[in-house]
Design a protein around this motif. Sequence first.
Motif, PDB file in Angstrom:
ATOM      1  N   GLN A  35       0.825  -1.203   0.000  1.00 44.26           N
ATOM      2  CA  GLN A  35       0.000   0.000   0.000  1.00 44.26           C
ATOM      3  C   GLN A  35       0.865   1.260   0.000  1.00 44.26           C
ATOM      4  OE1 GLN A  35      -2.757   0.230   3.239  1.00 44.26           O
ATOM      5  NE2 GLN A  35      -3.795   2.029   2.420  1.00 44.26           N
ATOM      6  N   LYS A  36       1.904   1.263   0.817  1.00 39.73           N
ATOM      7  CA  LYS A  36       2.808   2.415   0.874  1.00 39.73           C
ATOM      8  C   LYS A  36       3.474   2.630  -0.482  1.00 39.73           C
ATOM      9  CE  LYS A  36       6.809   4.158   3.385  1.00 39.73           C
ATOM     10  NZ  LYS A  36       7.802   3.873   4.431  1.00 39.73           N
ATOM     11  N   SER A  37       3.902   1.545  -1.101  1.00 40.44           N
ATOM     12  CA  SER A  37       4.547   1.633  -2.409  1.00 40.44           C
ATOM     13  C   SER A  37       3.589   2.187  -3.457  1.00 40.44           C
ATOM     14  CB  SER A  37       5.040   0.256  -2.827  1.00 40.44           C
ATOM     15  OG  SER A  37       5.575   0.283  -4.122  1.00 40.44           O
ATOM     16  N   LEU A  38       2.331   1.748  -3.413  1.00 38.07           N
ATOM     17  CA  LEU A  38       1.338   2.230  -4.377  1.00 38.07           C
ATOM     18  C   LEU A  38       1.032   3.707  -4.160  1.00 38.07           C
ATOM     19  CD1 LEU A  38      -1.148  -0.771  -4.423  1.00 38.07           C
ATOM     20  CD2 LEU A  38       0.348  -0.033  -6.276  1.00 38.07           C
ATOM     21  N   GLU A  39       0.950   4.129  -2.909  1.00 39.13           N
ATOM     22  CA  GLU A  39       0.627   5.524  -2.611  1.00 39.13           C
ATOM     23  C   GLU A  39       1.757   6.465  -3.024  1.00 39.13           C
ATOM     24  OE1 GLU A  39      -0.223   5.344   1.545  1.00 39.13           O
ATOM     25  OE2 GLU A  39      -2.269   4.631   1.228  1.00 39.13           O
ATOM     26  N   GLN A  40       2.999   6.027  -2.904  1.00 36.80           N
ATOM     27  CA  GLN A  40       4.143   6.875  -3.189  1.00 36.80           C
ATOM     28  C   GLN A  40       4.686   6.709  -4.602  1.00 36.80           C
ATOM     29  OE1 GLN A  40       6.938   5.900  -0.123  1.00 36.80           O
ATOM     30  NE2 GLN A  40       5.817   6.993   1.453  1.00 36.80           N
ATOM     31  N   SER A  41       4.118   5.804  -5.341  1.00 39.54           N
ATOM     32  CA  SER A  41       4.647   5.476  -6.656  1.00 39.54           C
ATOM     33  C   SER A  41       4.280   6.511  -7.703  1.00 39.54           C
ATOM     34  CB  SER A  41       4.142   4.108  -7.103  1.00 39.54           C
ATOM     35  OG  SER A  41       4.634   3.816  -8.388  1.00 39.54           O
ATOM     36  N   THR A  42       5.281   6.900  -8.465  1.00 39.41           N
ATOM     37  CA  THR A  42       5.056   7.735  -9.641  1.00 39.41           C
ATOM     38  C   THR A  42       5.556   6.987 -10.872  1.00 39.41           C
ATOM     39  OG1 THR A  42       7.190   8.821  -9.310  1.00 39.41           O
ATOM     40  CG2 THR A  42       5.259   9.893  -8.356  1.00 39.41           C
ATOM     41  N   GLN A  43       5.750   5.687 -10.701  1.00 43.57           N
ATOM     42  CA  GLN A  43       6.290   4.859 -11.775  1.00 43.57           C
ATOM     43  C   GLN A  43       5.182   4.425 -12.728  1.00 43.57           C
ATOM     44  OE1 GLN A  43       8.218   1.618  -9.840  1.00 43.57           O
ATOM     45  NE2 GLN A  43       9.799   2.872  -8.946  1.00 43.57           N
ATOM     46  N   ALA A  44       5.615   3.941 -13.870  1.00 39.34           N
ATOM     47  CA  ALA A  44       4.687   3.406 -14.863  1.00 39.34           C
ATOM     48  C   ALA A  44       4.052   2.126 -14.346  1.00 39.34           C
ATOM     49  CB  ALA A  44       5.439   3.130 -16.166  1.00 39.34           C
ATOM     50  N   PRO A  45       2.845   1.802 -14.798  1.00 36.04           N
ATOM     51  CA  PRO A  45       2.180   0.570 -14.355  1.00 36.04           C
ATOM     52  C   PRO A  45       3.013  -0.689 -14.608  1.00 36.04           C
ATOM     53  CG  PRO A  45       0.654   1.957 -15.572  1.00 36.04           C
ATOM     54  CD  PRO A  45       2.012   2.590 -15.679  1.00 36.04           C
ATOM     55  N   GLU A  46       3.792  -0.705 -15.684  1.00 35.39           N
ATOM     56  CA  GLU A  46       4.612  -1.879 -15.988  1.00 35.39           C
ATOM     57  C   GLU A  46       5.673  -2.091 -14.913  1.00 35.39           C
ATOM     58  OE1 GLU A  46       4.280   0.708 -18.204  1.00 35.39           O
ATOM     59  OE2 GLU A  46       2.690  -0.196 -19.405  1.00 35.39           O
ATOM     60  N   ALA A  47       6.240  -1.011 -14.413  1.00 36.43           N
ATOM     61  CA  ALA A  47       7.253  -1.115 -13.362  1.00 36.43           C
ATOM     62  C   ALA A  47       6.631  -1.630 -12.073  1.00 36.43           C
ATOM     63  CB  ALA A  47       7.919   0.233 -13.122  1.00 36.43           C
ATOM     64  N   LEU A  48       5.427  -1.162 -11.775  1.00 38.31           N
ATOM     65  CA  LEU A  48       4.733  -1.624 -10.575  1.00 38.31           C
ATOM     66  C   LEU A  48       4.408  -3.108 -10.688  1.00 38.31           C
ATOM     67  CD1 LEU A  48       3.511  -0.955  -7.859  1.00 38.31           C
ATOM     68  CD2 LEU A  48       1.425  -0.267  -9.052  1.00 38.31           C
ATOM     69  N   GLU A  49       3.986  -3.550 -11.861  1.00 42.41           N
ATOM     70  CA  GLU A  49       3.690  -4.968 -12.071  1.00 42.41           C
ATOM     71  C   GLU A  49       4.941  -5.819 -11.863  1.00 42.41           C
ATOM     72  OE1 GLU A  49       1.970  -7.975 -15.520  1.00 42.41           O
ATOM     73  OE2 GLU A  49       2.013  -5.817 -15.883  1.00 42.41           O
ATOM     74  N   ALA A  50       6.071  -5.359 -12.336  1.00 43.10           N
ATOM     75  CA  ALA A  50       7.329  -6.089 -12.154  1.00 43.10           C
ATOM     76  C   ALA A  50       7.696  -6.189 -10.676  1.00 43.10           C
ATOM     77  CB  ALA A  50       8.448  -5.409 -12.926  1.00 43.10           C
ATOM     78  N   ILE A  51       7.469  -5.112  -9.940  1.00 46.10           N
ATOM     79  CA  ILE A  51       7.750  -5.133  -8.496  1.00 46.10           C
ATOM     80  C   ILE A  51       6.856  -6.153  -7.809  1.00 46.10           C
ATOM     81  CG2 ILE A  51       7.531  -3.792  -6.358  1.00 46.10           C
ATOM     82  CD1 ILE A  51       8.359  -1.320  -8.021  1.00 46.10           C
ATOM     83  N   MET A  52       5.576  -6.144  -8.138  1.00 42.56           N
ATOM     84  CA  MET A  52       4.637  -7.070  -7.500  1.00 42.56           C
ATOM     85  C   MET A  52       4.986  -8.520  -7.820  1.00 42.56           C
ATOM     86  SD  MET A  52       1.092  -4.949  -7.928  1.00 42.56           S
ATOM     87  CE  MET A  52       0.077  -6.187  -7.163  1.00 42.56           C
ATOM     88  N   LYS A  53       5.397  -8.796  -9.053  1.00 42.58           N
ATOM     89  CA  LYS A  53       5.790 -10.158  -9.415  1.00 42.58           C
ATOM     90  C   LYS A  53       7.030 -10.587  -8.642  1.00 42.58           C
ATOM     91  CE  LYS A  53       3.822 -10.603 -14.003  1.00 42.58           C
ATOM     92  NZ  LYS A  53       4.089 -10.801 -15.423  1.00 42.58           N
ATOM     93  N   SER A  54       7.955  -9.668  -8.416  1.00 40.77           N
ATOM     94  CA  SER A  54       9.170 -10.022  -7.681  1.00 40.77           C
ATOM     95  C   SER A  54       8.877 -10.279  -6.211  1.00 40.77           C
ATOM     96  CB  SER A  54      10.226  -8.928  -7.824  1.00 40.77           C
ATOM     97  OG  SER A  54       9.862  -7.780  -7.074  1.00 40.77           O
ATOM     98  N   TRP A  55       7.825  -9.685  -5.680  1.00 41.50           N
ATOM     99  CA  TRP A  55       7.457  -9.897  -4.278  1.00 41.50           C
ATOM    100  C   TRP A  55       6.743 -11.226  -4.074  1.00 41.50           C
ATOM    101  CZ3 TRP A  55       5.141  -4.602  -2.343  1.00 41.50           C
ATOM    102  CH2 TRP A  55       6.172  -3.685  -2.217  1.00 41.50           C
ATOM    103  N   ALA A  56       6.102 -11.738  -5.101  1.00 47.33           N
ATOM    104  CA  ALA A  56       5.337 -12.975  -4.969  1.00 47.33           C
ATOM    105  C   ALA A  56       6.278 -14.145  -4.695  1.00 47.33           C
ATOM    106  CB  ALA A  56       4.543 -13.229  -6.241  1.00 47.33           C
TER     107      ALA A  56
END
Length: 78
Positions: A35-56
Amino acid sequence: MKVTIEIDCSPEEARRFMGLPDLAPLQDRYVALLQKSLEQSTQAPEALEAIMKSWAPMGEAGTAMWRRMFETAAKPGG
Protein backbone atom coordinates in the motif's frame (compact mmCIF):
# COMPACT_ATOMS: atom_id res chain seq x y z
CA MET A 1 -15.99 -50.16 1.32
CA LYS A 2 -16.07 -46.41 1.45
CA VAL A 3 -15.30 -44.42 4.59
CA THR A 4 -16.02 -40.71 4.88
CA ILE A 5 -14.56 -38.54 7.59
CA GLU A 6 -15.86 -35.03 8.12
CA ILE A 7 -13.83 -32.58 10.18
CA ASP A 8 -15.45 -29.37 11.40
CA CYS A 9 -12.81 -26.80 12.32
CA SER A 10 -11.85 -23.25 11.58
CA PRO A 11 -8.95 -22.40 9.25
CA GLU A 12 -6.96 -21.36 12.33
CA GLU A 13 -7.57 -24.72 14.02
CA ALA A 14 -6.60 -26.56 10.82
CA ARG A 15 -3.39 -24.51 10.53
CA ARG A 16 -2.40 -25.35 14.10
CA PHE A 17 -3.28 -29.03 13.68
CA MET A 18 -1.12 -29.25 10.55
CA GLY A 19 1.74 -27.50 12.35
CA LEU A 20 1.84 -24.61 9.89
CA PRO A 21 3.18 -21.21 11.01
CA ASP A 22 0.92 -18.23 11.59
CA LEU A 23 1.77 -15.87 8.74
CA ALA A 24 -0.85 -13.23 9.55
CA PRO A 25 1.71 -10.71 10.88
CA LEU A 26 3.88 -11.22 7.80
CA GLN A 27 0.89 -10.79 5.50
CA ASP A 28 -0.16 -7.61 7.31
CA ARG A 29 3.35 -6.19 6.87
CA TYR A 30 3.42 -7.22 3.19
CA VAL A 31 0.09 -5.49 2.52
CA ALA A 32 1.23 -2.34 4.36
CA LEU A 33 4.42 -2.20 2.28
CA LEU A 34 2.47 -2.72 -0.93
CA GLN A 35 0.00 0.00 0.00
CA LYS A 36 2.81 2.41 0.87
CA SER A 37 4.55 1.63 -2.41
CA LEU A 38 1.34 2.23 -4.38
CA GLU A 39 0.63 5.52 -2.61
CA GLN A 40 4.14 6.88 -3.19
CA SER A 41 4.65 5.48 -6.66
CA THR A 42 5.06 7.73 -9.64
CA GLN A 43 6.29 4.86 -11.77
CA ALA A 44 4.69 3.41 -14.86
CA PRO A 45 2.18 0.57 -14.36
CA GLU A 46 4.61 -1.88 -15.99
CA ALA A 47 7.25 -1.11 -13.36
CA LEU A 48 4.73 -1.62 -10.58
CA GLU A 49 3.69 -4.97 -12.07
CA ALA A 50 7.33 -6.09 -12.15
CA ILE A 51 7.75 -5.13 -8.50
CA MET A 52 4.64 -7.07 -7.50
CA LYS A 53 5.79 -10.16 -9.42
CA SER A 54 9.17 -10.02 -7.68
CA TRP A 55 7.46 -9.90 -4.28
CA ALA A 56 5.34 -12.98 -4.97
CA PRO A 57 6.73 -16.19 -3.48
CA MET A 58 8.58 -18.04 -6.26
CA GLY A 59 7.10 -15.65 -8.83
CA GLU A 60 5.12 -17.13 -11.68
CA ALA A 61 6.59 -20.60 -11.11
CA GLY A 62 4.98 -20.68 -7.67
CA THR A 63 1.64 -19.59 -9.06
CA ALA A 64 1.79 -22.28 -11.75
CA MET A 65 2.74 -24.92 -9.17
CA TRP A 66 -0.25 -24.07 -6.95
CA ARG A 67 -2.60 -23.96 -9.95
CA ARG A 68 -1.49 -27.45 -11.07
CA MET A 69 -1.83 -28.79 -7.53
CA PHE A 70 -5.40 -27.50 -7.16
CA GLU A 71 -6.38 -28.67 -10.65
CA THR A 72 -5.07 -32.15 -9.87
CA ALA A 73 -6.89 -32.25 -6.53
CA ALA A 74 -10.15 -31.11 -8.15
CA LYS A 75 -10.18 -33.88 -10.77
CA PRO A 76 -12.76 -36.61 -10.14
CA GLY A 77 -11.20 -39.72 -8.65
CA GLY A 78 -8.07 -37.78 -7.64
